[in-house]
Scaffold this motif. Sequence first.
Motif, PDB file in Angstrom:
ATOM      1  N   GLY A   8       1.888   2.317  -8.270  1.00 32.18           N
ATOM      2  CA  GLY A   8       2.972   2.213  -7.160  1.00 32.18           C
ATOM      3  C   GLY A   8       2.810   1.771  -5.862  1.00 32.18           C
ATOM      4  O   GLY A   8       3.335   1.105  -5.254  1.00 32.18           O
ATOM      5  N   GLY A   9       1.609   2.215  -5.236  1.00 29.24           N
ATOM      6  CA  GLY A   9       1.242   1.841  -4.073  1.00 29.24           C
ATOM      7  C   GLY A   9       0.922   0.399  -3.798  1.00 29.24           C
ATOM      8  O   GLY A   9       1.093  -0.090  -2.874  1.00 29.24           O
ATOM      9  N   VAL A  10       0.256  -0.054  -4.897  1.00 31.13           N
ATOM     10  CA  VAL A  10      -0.215  -1.601  -4.789  1.00 31.13           C
ATOM     11  C   VAL A  10       1.008  -2.510  -4.943  1.00 31.13           C
ATOM     12  O   VAL A  10       1.282  -3.328  -4.273  1.00 31.13           O
ATOM     13  N   TRP A  11       2.062  -1.864  -5.783  1.00 31.55           N
ATOM     14  CA  TRP A  11       3.307  -2.406  -5.944  1.00 31.55           C
ATOM     15  C   TRP A  11       4.027  -2.657  -4.666  1.00 31.55           C
ATOM     16  O   TRP A  11       4.554  -3.672  -4.162  1.00 31.55           O
ATOM     17  N   VAL A  12       4.043  -1.764  -3.784  1.00 30.74           N
ATOM     18  CA  VAL A  12       4.880  -1.432  -2.470  1.00 30.74           C
ATOM     19  C   VAL A  12       3.891  -2.359  -1.654  1.00 30.74           C
ATOM     20  O   VAL A  12       4.777  -3.083  -0.701  1.00 30.74           O
ATOM     21  N   ILE A  13       2.508  -2.434  -1.470  1.00 28.30           N
ATOM     22  CA  ILE A  13       2.138  -2.917  -0.574  1.00 28.30           C
ATOM     23  C   ILE A  13       1.792  -4.399  -0.750  1.00 28.30           C
ATOM     24  O   ILE A  13       1.930  -5.267   0.017  1.00 28.30           O
ATOM     25  N   GLY A  14       1.540  -4.559  -2.080  1.00 24.92           N
ATOM     26  CA  GLY A  14       1.266  -5.927  -2.346  1.00 24.92           C
ATOM     27  C   GLY A  14       2.394  -7.057  -2.736  1.00 24.92           C
ATOM     28  O   GLY A  14       2.157  -8.109  -2.607  1.00 24.92           O
TER      29      GLY A  14
END
Length: 79
Positions: A8-14
């Motif tokens: 989820g963090g990668v999705w939001v940041i990426g």
Amino acid sequence: MRRSLILGGVWVIGFPELALAAEGAPTTGSWIGPFTVIAAGLGMAIAAGLCGLGQGRAVAAAVEAMAVNLVRRPASSSR
């Protein structure tokens, strides 16, 4: 659980371009803009109010269950 948080963090940041307006979408001069803000505020108000009602019912049920449990306890209890 940890894996889904990382993804989820990668999705939001990426993918920050997903939060940007779509190409060709009218950003100014639209009569829908003010209503979306009002609708979002009204929706949040209703959600918060219903959340408070739900929490109040849960606490009331827990307190009532504790009170019933105290009434049913025998008098010869060691406590």
